[in-house]
Design an enzyme around this catalytic site. Sequence first.
Site, short mmCIF file in Angstrom:
data_model
loop_
_atom_site.label_atom_id
_atom_site.label_comp_id
_atom_site.label_asym_id
_atom_site.label_seq_id
_atom_site.Cartn_x
_atom_site.Cartn_y
_atom_site.Cartn_z
N ASN A 36 0.84 -1.19 0.00
CA ASN A 36 0.00 0.00 0.00
C ASN A 36 0.87 1.24 0.00
O ASN A 36 1.69 1.39 -0.92
CB ASN A 36 -1.13 -0.04 1.05
CG ASN A 36 -0.75 -0.37 2.47
OD1 ASN A 36 -0.41 -1.50 2.76
ND2 ASN A 36 -0.84 0.58 3.38
N ASP A 37 0.76 2.13 0.94
CA ASP A 37 1.32 3.48 0.85
C ASP A 37 2.79 3.57 0.41
O ASP A 37 3.63 2.86 0.95
CB ASP A 37 1.28 4.16 2.21
CG ASP A 37 -0.02 3.94 2.95
OD1 ASP A 37 -0.94 3.37 2.39
OD2 ASP A 37 -0.07 4.35 4.13
N GLN A 53 4.69 0.40 2.05
CA GLN A 53 4.05 -0.55 2.97
C GLN A 53 3.93 -1.88 2.24
O GLN A 53 3.42 -1.95 1.11
CB GLN A 53 2.65 -0.04 3.36
CG GLN A 53 2.69 1.18 4.24
CD GLN A 53 3.12 0.83 5.66
OE1 GLN A 53 2.34 0.31 6.43
NE2 GLN A 53 4.37 1.08 5.98
N TRP A 61 -3.49 -7.23 2.92
CA TRP A 61 -2.89 -6.40 3.96
C TRP A 61 -2.54 -7.30 5.14
O TRP A 61 -3.36 -8.13 5.55
CB TRP A 61 -3.87 -5.30 4.37
CG TRP A 61 -3.25 -4.26 5.24
CD1 TRP A 61 -2.59 -3.14 4.83
CD2 TRP A 61 -3.23 -4.24 6.67
NE1 TRP A 61 -2.14 -2.43 5.93
CE2 TRP A 61 -2.52 -3.08 7.06
CE3 TRP A 61 -3.72 -5.09 7.66
CZ2 TRP A 61 -2.31 -2.75 8.40
CZ3 TRP A 61 -3.51 -4.76 9.00
CH2 TRP A 61 -2.81 -3.60 9.35
N PHE A 96 4.55 0.91 10.19
CA PHE A 96 3.59 1.65 9.39
C PHE A 96 4.25 2.82 8.64
O PHE A 96 5.46 3.01 8.69
CB PHE A 96 2.45 2.15 10.28
CG PHE A 96 1.32 1.15 10.47
CD1 PHE A 96 1.50 -0.20 10.18
CD2 PHE A 96 0.08 1.55 10.93
CE1 PHE A 96 0.46 -1.13 10.34
CE2 PHE A 96 -0.97 0.64 11.10
CZ PHE A 96 -0.78 -0.70 10.81
N ARG A 161 -0.73 8.45 13.48
CA ARG A 161 0.23 7.80 12.59
C ARG A 161 0.61 8.63 11.36
O ARG A 161 -0.01 9.62 11.04
CB ARG A 161 -0.31 6.45 12.13
CG ARG A 161 -1.64 6.48 11.43
CD ARG A 161 -2.09 5.07 11.07
NE ARG A 161 -3.39 5.06 10.43
CZ ARG A 161 -4.55 4.92 11.08
NH1 ARG A 161 -4.56 4.79 12.40
NH2 ARG A 161 -5.69 4.95 10.41
N ASP A 162 1.64 8.12 10.68
CA ASP A 162 2.10 8.58 9.37
C ASP A 162 2.83 9.93 9.42
O ASP A 162 2.42 10.92 8.78
CB ASP A 162 0.93 8.65 8.36
CG ASP A 162 0.10 7.38 8.36
OD1 ASP A 162 0.65 6.32 8.72
OD2 ASP A 162 -1.10 7.44 8.02
N GLU A 221 -5.35 10.30 7.52
CA GLU A 221 -4.16 9.46 7.35
C GLU A 221 -3.18 10.14 6.40
O GLU A 221 -3.56 10.92 5.54
CB GLU A 221 -4.55 8.11 6.74
CG GLU A 221 -5.40 7.24 7.63
CD GLU A 221 -5.57 5.82 7.05
OE1 GLU A 221 -5.28 4.87 7.77
OE2 GLU A 221 -5.99 5.70 5.88
C1 FRU Z 1 -3.01 4.23 4.89
C2 FRU Z 1 -2.56 3.47 6.13
C3 FRU Z 1 -1.71 4.34 7.02
C4 FRU Z 1 -0.90 3.32 7.80
C5 FRU Z 1 -0.67 2.26 6.76
C6 FRU Z 1 -0.68 0.88 7.30
O1 FRU Z 1 -3.30 3.40 3.82
O2 FRU Z 1 -3.67 2.96 6.81
O3 FRU Z 1 -2.45 5.20 7.83
O4 FRU Z 1 0.30 3.86 8.28
O5 FRU Z 1 -1.69 2.39 5.80
O6 FRU Z 1 -0.37 -0.04 6.29
#
Ligand code: FRU
Length: 511
Positions: A36-37, A53, A61, A96, A161-162, A221
């Site tokens: 993902n991200d 990610q 996931w 994360f 987070r992030d 996020e």
């Molecule tokens: C966004 C998210 C972030 C988190 C990550 C976890 O897609 O939910 O907020 O850090 O993905 O994989």
Amino acid sequence: MTDLESAERGVAEMLGRRDDRWYPRFHIAARAGWINDPNGLCHFNGRYHVYFQHNPYGPDWGTMHWGHVSSADLVTWRREPIAMAPELEAERDGVFSGSAVVLPDAQGTPTLAVLYTGHRWLDDGSGRARQVQCLATSTDGVAFTKHGIVIDCPEGITDFRDPKIWCTDGCWYMVVGAQTPDRRGEVWLYSCETSTVEGFTGWRFQQVLHRDPEHGVFMAECPDFFPLTAPDGRRRWVLTYCAMGARAGEDSSSADRTNLARYVVGDWAPGRPFTDVTAPRPCDQGPSYYASQSMETPDGRRLAIGWMSAVGGVDGPPEPPQAADGWCGQLTVPRELSLGDGDTLLVVPARELVGLRTRTRDLGRITLAPWQVRRLDEDVEAAEIELGIDPGSSLTLAVGLTGDGRAARIGYDSGTGRVSLELGEGFLRWAPVRPERAEQPVGAAGSAGTVNLRVLVDRGSVEVFADGRVISSTVFPSAGPRAIKLGCGPAPASLSCRIHRPASIWETPDR
Ligand code: FRU
């Protein structure tokens, strides 16, 4: 075996079974497994680095690691070893999202400093998590040393987070997403005054930078915050983030809620609040753009890369069509950001991407009689299609058109001045959390100028760029040759067209 070695083994095992029917040719994806991200975008030691990610153990996931690729030119990419696995107690259930900057250590060695979120499910059965901000450093961008928590989770907060870091006037700043106890999505600002990586532990809370105005938005996020210069020469600040629980449609009474990548433009200076001059707006008009992150290039451009989620930003297991493919998730091409009139965020593919073009076919001027359909190619999995549509012409471009009539259809309607991407029944879709049709205006209706479209078609995605706006979607074409067709309605249409075949972005083939 170390955690990183075991993660590599997980990927290698899935790679053997990877199905490439939708696997991208010129977009970043994991060799196998889920991504993902995009994380930690930076230019370090002469190369661009993109981390992401990554679940190396399955196409869904799962326990998050940081995958890694790098490139000297944004055209050709190298697979790098997985950069981080969950090892510390604070990140037990996932490393994360986060970001990276370069600063010297006490000996003056340029060091990559990464701030990321350590994620841990609480043991109390509540289903809640504890999220903290952690530091890791690297001198080569490949091997990381972890330094543990630098910002603990504030009392009463679970979603925190992030972190995204940057430097303004010699001081370090960080935006991070948070959910307040009354379930509102906010972006918080921290600062840290240091000139060496050793000092990167002393972060202080500054202020709530932004609260999403929508009541249903319960989390912001992946925030990012950066300056851009408006056409009038004014420096503005752009805040991007992903609003979880945002209303899906333009209709503010819409009951459908989803997760949307948004931007807000405003003014900010160190020590001052952020005053917005725009409402939150979508970063992309399509259903598959999430968790974007930006960076500044050595020549001062602002680049952003997003995650093309197949599930509209909602984490979940792959739907049956892709579950057996051994991979899931890809990133957008790098995009250049600028500000246009009305503080509109303008987005175009990074200029380096022309370096991917091969086997260019210049079809010259094309004229279509009313209702005429013209087949431009019989079987193309990946293409960049440039259309220059004459004033007053309306048309449809079908890509990934298979024998069963399925296709992704890109339309331009000169009457309304809108570009659309329609997936219809054509493409196997994931959870129908978003409309199947996405639209954007490209200048005034009946506009006098040529409308230029750049359509990036990959095996499993379409990105339509027009007039600084973009519509992105993952797509899942049916089996069989994938044709490209042009068609028009009751009025004749004319245009120019070029079709390029993008080269693979990988330095070495995966198998
Ligand atoms: C966004 C998210 C972030 C988190 C990550 C976890 O897609 O939910 O907020 O850090 O993905 O994989």
